[in-house]
Design a protein around this motif. Structure first.
Motif: not given
Length: 110
Positions: A99-108
């Motif tokens: 559904q094009h509802r994914v986002r990535l957040i880079q974490i340590g």
């Protein structure tokens, strides 16, 4: 049978462990944190709200996922990013991605 073995016939990484899965995501700029994302990086996967939803909240689908592969696709800065996670997390991520509802957040890394 009868063929010489070459290095190309063998994988250069371990097989996926039981209970784990790899999800491939075709993401546009803004859905991933940086163009320099690379294998081994760690990301959090969040599900963003649907357009028109009242609450602007996002939901964490995967606290920690490892980037397995990154490849450019198209000409608009899109990336195909493969992530390693548990199979149950992979199911949820796949549904949200459809559904094009994914986002990535880079974490340590911890």
């Amino acid at each position: 049978a009868g063929t010489l073995a070459t290095p190309d016939m063998f994988a250069n990484r371990a097989a996926i462990a039981v209970g784990d899965g790899v999800v491939g995501l075709a993401l546009a700029p803004g859905q991933f944190p940086t163009l320099s994302l690379r294998p081994g990086d760690v990301v959090r996967v969040v599900e963003t709200p649907r357009q028109g939803d009242d609450a602007p909240a996002q939901r964490v689908l995967v606290e920690v996922a490892e980037v397995v592969d990154v490849s450019p696709i198209g000409v608009q800065g899109q990336l195909f990013i493969s992530l390693s996670m548990t199979t149950s997390e992979a199911d949820e991520v796949s549904a949200a991605a459809s559904q094009h509802r994914v986002r990535l957040i880079q974490i340590g890394e911890e």
